[in-house]
Write a protein that holds these residues in place. Structure first.
Motif, PDB file in Angstrom:
ATOM      1  N   GLN A  52       0.893  -1.265  -0.384  1.00  0.00           N
ATOM      2  CA  GLN A  52       0.413  -0.362  -0.551  1.00  0.00           C
ATOM      3  C   GLN A  52       0.624   1.609  -0.291  1.00  0.00           C
ATOM      4  O   GLN A  52       0.426   2.912  -0.147  1.00  0.00           O
ATOM      5  N   HIS A 137       0.309  -9.503   5.092  1.00  0.00           N
ATOM      6  CA  HIS A 137      -0.076  -8.342   4.686  1.00  0.00           C
ATOM      7  C   HIS A 137      -0.650  -8.537   2.977  1.00  0.00           C
ATOM      8  O   HIS A 137      -0.889  -7.572   2.126  1.00  0.00           O
ATOM      9  N   PHE A 138      -1.995  -9.318   3.044  1.00  0.00           N
ATOM     10  CA  PHE A 138      -2.558 -10.128   1.410  1.00  0.00           C
ATOM     11  C   PHE A 138      -2.026 -10.265   0.317  1.00  0.00           C
ATOM     12  O   PHE A 138      -3.082 -10.755  -0.739  1.00  0.00           O
ATOM     13  N   ASN A 181      -2.340 -10.804   8.134  1.00  0.00           N
ATOM     14  CA  ASN A 181      -3.427  -9.989   8.176  1.00  0.00           C
ATOM     15  C   ASN A 181      -4.274 -10.360   8.352  1.00  0.00           C
ATOM     16  O   ASN A 181      -4.510 -10.799   6.992  1.00  0.00           O
ATOM     17  N   GLU A 182      -5.058 -10.550   8.835  1.00  0.00           N
ATOM     18  CA  GLU A 182      -6.743 -10.181   8.785  1.00  0.00           C
ATOM     19  C   GLU A 182      -6.484 -11.888   7.832  1.00  0.00           C
ATOM     20  O   GLU A 182      -7.686 -11.388   6.325  1.00  0.00           O
ATOM     21  N   HIS A 238      -9.235  -9.213  11.487  1.00  0.00           N
ATOM     22  CA  HIS A 238     -10.434  -7.926  11.433  1.00  0.00           C
ATOM     23  C   HIS A 238     -11.737  -8.204  12.248  1.00  0.00           C
ATOM     24  O   HIS A 238     -12.272  -9.370  11.932  1.00  0.00           O
ATOM     25  N   ASN A 303      -7.653  -5.621  13.931  1.00  0.00           N
ATOM     26  CA  ASN A 303      -8.272  -4.601  13.535  1.00  0.00           C
ATOM     27  C   ASN A 303      -9.633  -4.233  13.553  1.00  0.00           C
ATOM     28  O   ASN A 303     -11.044  -4.960  13.139  1.00  0.00           O
ATOM     29  N   TYR A 305     -13.193  -1.619  12.496  1.00  0.00           N
ATOM     30  CA  TYR A 305     -13.191  -0.014  11.978  1.00  0.00           C
ATOM     31  C   TYR A 305     -15.201   0.167  11.968  1.00  0.00           C
ATOM     32  O   TYR A 305     -15.104   1.618  12.185  1.00  0.00           O
ATOM     33  N   TRP A 329     -18.581   4.017   6.012  1.00  0.00           N
ATOM     34  CA  TRP A 329     -18.710   3.239   6.620  1.00  0.00           C
ATOM     35  C   TRP A 329     -19.128   3.693   8.217  1.00  0.00           C
ATOM     36  O   TRP A 329     -18.364   5.121   8.655  1.00  0.00           O
ATOM     37  N   GLU A 358      -5.312  -1.642  14.496  1.00  0.00           N
ATOM     38  CA  GLU A 358      -5.178  -1.082  12.817  1.00  0.00           C
ATOM     39  C   GLU A 358      -6.598  -0.453  13.678  1.00  0.00           C
ATOM     40  O   GLU A 358      -8.091  -0.702  14.259  1.00  0.00           O
ATOM     41  N   TRP A 396      -4.721   3.833  12.000  1.00  0.00           N
ATOM     42  CA  TRP A 396      -4.361   2.960  10.217  1.00  0.00           C
ATOM     43  C   TRP A 396      -4.603   4.257   9.530  1.00  0.00           C
ATOM     44  O   TRP A 396      -6.193   4.936  10.001  1.00  0.00           O
ATOM     45  N   GLU A 403      -5.431   1.703  -1.240  1.00  0.00           N
ATOM     46  CA  GLU A 403      -6.379   0.936  -0.657  1.00  0.00           C
ATOM     47  C   GLU A 403      -6.773   0.573  -1.734  1.00  0.00           C
ATOM     48  O   GLU A 403      -7.988   0.140  -1.689  1.00  0.00           O
ATOM     49  N   TRP A 404      -6.699  -0.997  -2.156  1.00  0.00           N
ATOM     50  CA  TRP A 404      -6.576  -1.875  -2.798  1.00  0.00           C
ATOM     51  C   TRP A 404      -8.005  -1.751  -3.475  1.00  0.00           C
ATOM     52  O   TRP A 404      -7.069  -0.735  -4.693  1.00  0.00           O
ATOM     53  N   PHE A 412      -6.739   7.769   4.531  1.00  0.00           N
ATOM     54  CA  PHE A 412      -6.496   7.109   5.840  1.00  0.00           C
ATOM     55  C   PHE A 412      -5.714   7.807   6.612  1.00  0.00           C
ATOM     56  O   PHE A 412      -6.069   7.710   8.102  1.00  0.00           O
TER      57      PHE A 412
HETATM   58  C1  BGC Z   1      -6.531  -3.945   5.608  1.00  0.00           C
HETATM   59  C2  BGC Z   1      -6.037  -2.464   5.299  1.00  0.00           C
HETATM   60  C3  BGC Z   1      -6.703  -1.372   4.638  1.00  0.00           C
HETATM   61  C4  BGC Z   1      -7.755  -1.037   5.926  1.00  0.00           C
HETATM   62  C5  BGC Z   1      -8.690   0.402   5.013  1.00  0.00           C
HETATM   63  C6  BGC Z   1      -7.971  -3.083   6.786  1.00  0.00           C
HETATM   64  O1  BGC Z   1      -8.938  -4.452   6.553  1.00  0.00           O
HETATM   65  O2  BGC Z   1      -5.759  -4.122   6.756  1.00  0.00           O
HETATM   66  O3  BGC Z   1      -4.580  -3.482   4.191  1.00  0.00           O
HETATM   67  O4  BGC Z   1      -6.511  -0.236   4.024  1.00  0.00           O
HETATM   68  O5  BGC Z   1      -8.137  -2.304   6.365  1.00  0.00           O
HETATM   69  O6  BGC Z   1     -10.065  -0.040   4.402  1.00  0.00           O
END
Ligand code: BGC
Length: 447
Positions: A52, A137-138, A181-182, A238, A303, A305, A329, A358, A396, A403-404, A412
């Motif tokens: 990222q 990480h992914f 990660n996640e 997550h 993590n 959010y 979100w 995160e 984070w 962002e993927w 962020f």
């Molecule tokens: C991930 C991050 C991502 C963030 C915000 C997390 O699920 O680990 O790579 O950028 O969320 O979407």
């Protein structure tokens, strides 16, 4: 006599004056008025991941049409980035190593990549930032993608060889390791929702991938401890808080219940019991007791959010009429406390701490970030008052990044790509410096 008369008349006035003076509080200096104090040795930090932010990476994503290109060009700016991170008064930093950079071909480990990460670790030390290192990480190297990625059990062994190499190289500089990660997000986004490479929509495969990632984690746990018995090893889970959309509808309730069970809880449950169980009605992955799976966490990484409302068709939607981030979100600070309570049930069983690995938001105008941080941290403080052993908070992210599948639009970061710290970052820095939320911030940002 005269004196006595005077004394009698003046004494009550004198007494009142003394009492008023005693009652007057010494004004406390602003800013030093710590209201919500966190526990000692709390880890304050920001988090990132290699693909990222670094730029110039060729992996399974870049070759599948989701190319981060230069990303945040961290590869060429890491010194400056950590200098700025140092200004945040934080004492730690979470980042990941890019497997594809380290091992671009099977068994071929790149000296150049090792030097890059060694320099990163050196800079972190220089800025007094304790590293928290993520091994996966992914993203995967292209050769891993070509052999079927995490669908293929062979990838577990390949991953272990990479882990073995990395831990031997970096063990002197790293104490805290995050294996994966996640895994839940990776499996569902890539193999169920079909939004991430390899873009499959097959729930059975998603569960199998979750299984393989869990085994990879458990084996890495033992491997890392074999190399460095003092290491602290965990993974970053997550947590998506899942509520029935229509709270009295039994179908919505059932959907939310099963999604929560498999997505949020199955890993922790499998690790605590030693019996792997990643199942949903109709699709079962169960394995008998495995001592090597049991208790493979030295900390719980979470993590958090947001929360989602689950409909009877299983869709996760944003609750209506609530404050939201730019990615739509829900902003739900109570959720971080609910997440910590959920994690605590497992953490207490193993007597291990919880790290928030995160937490953050996409806020392009930086109008909501400060309040988001303060209100979530207030809940973290509440968790500590309840006796939950939460010992770290990683915002984070340090910098705006890739962002993927959402690309570069979401922001962020505590700083933008021009390396300018946002106003909200200064609020975070104030909290990290005080190890507390002070009165001024509480009055401004909390209800
Ligand atoms: C991930 C991050 C991502 C963030 C915000 C997390 O699920 O680990 O790579 O950028 O969320 O979407």
């Amino acid at each position: 006599m005269k004196f006595r008369a005077y004394f009698n008349r003046l004494f009550p006035i004198f007494l009142i004056m003394v009492l008023v003076a005693c009652n007057k509080k010494v004004p406390e200096p602003e800013n030093n008025n710590k209201m919500y104090q966190f526990s000692d040795n709390f880890l304050w930090g920001a988090a990132t991941s290699s693909y990222q932010i670094e730029g110039g990476i060729v992996n399974d994503w870049s070759t599948s049409g989701i190319d981060a290109g230069k990303a945040s060009d961290h590869f060429n700016n890491y010194r400056k980035d950590f200098q700025i991170a140092g200004e945040l008064n934080t004492n730690s930093y979470r980042f990941s190593i890019e497997w594809a950079r380290i091992e671009p071909e099977k068994g071929n480990f790149s000296d150049e990549a090792v030097n890059f990460y060694k320099n990163i670790l050196k800079e972190l030390r220089k800025n007094n930032l304790e590293p928290m290192l993520t091994l996966h990480h992914f993203t995967n190297p292209v050769w891993v993608k070509e052999q079927g990625g995490w669908e293929n059990e062979k990838t577990i062994q390949d991953f272990l060889e990479y882990v073995d190499f990395i831990v031997n190289e970096f063990k002197d500089d790293v104490d805290i390791w995050i294996t994966i990660n996640e895994p839940n997000v990776l499996a569902f986004k890539s193999f169920d929702a079909g939004e991430w490479p390899p873009f499959k929509k097959d729930r059975k495969t998603a569960l199998k991938v979750m299984r393989n990632l869990l085994i990879a984690h458990a084996k890495s746990y033992h491997l890392i401890h074999k190399i460095d018995s003092a290491a602290k090893v965990g993974f970053a889970q997550h947590i998506a808080l899942l509520y029935p959309n229509w709270s009295i509808n039994p179908v919505d309730q059932l959907m939310a219940y099963f999604q929560n069970k498999v997505f949020n809880q199955s890993y922790w449950q499998s690790i605590i019991s030693g019996e792997l169980n990643i199942s949903i009605p109709g699709l079962e992955i169960k394995e008998p007791f495995n001592q090597k799976l049991k208790d493979t966490m030295d900390f719980i990484g979470v993590n958090y959010y947001t929360r989602w409302m689950v409909t009877s068709s299983g869709k996760q939607i944003t609750k209506t009429g609530v404050p939201v981030t730019d990615l739509d979100w829900e902003i739900y600070p109570q959720g971080i406390l609910e997440t910590l309570r959920m994690a605590d049930k497992y953490a207490k069983k193993l007597d291990i701490p919880i790290y928030i690995t995160e937490n953050g938001l996409d806020d392009r105008k930086d109008t909501k970030r400060a309040e988001y941080i303060v209100s979530h941290l207030k809940k973290v403080w509440e968790a500590q008052q309840e006796g939950i052993n939460v010992k770290a908070y990683m915002y984070w992210s340090l910098i705006d990044n890739f962002e993927w599948a959402e690309g570069f639009e979401p922001e962020f970061g505590l700083m933008n790509k021009e390396r300018k710290l946002r106003e909200s970052a200064k609020i975070y820095a104030e909290i990290a410096k005080d190890n507390a939320i002070n009165k001024k911030l509480a009055n401004k940002y909390l209800d």
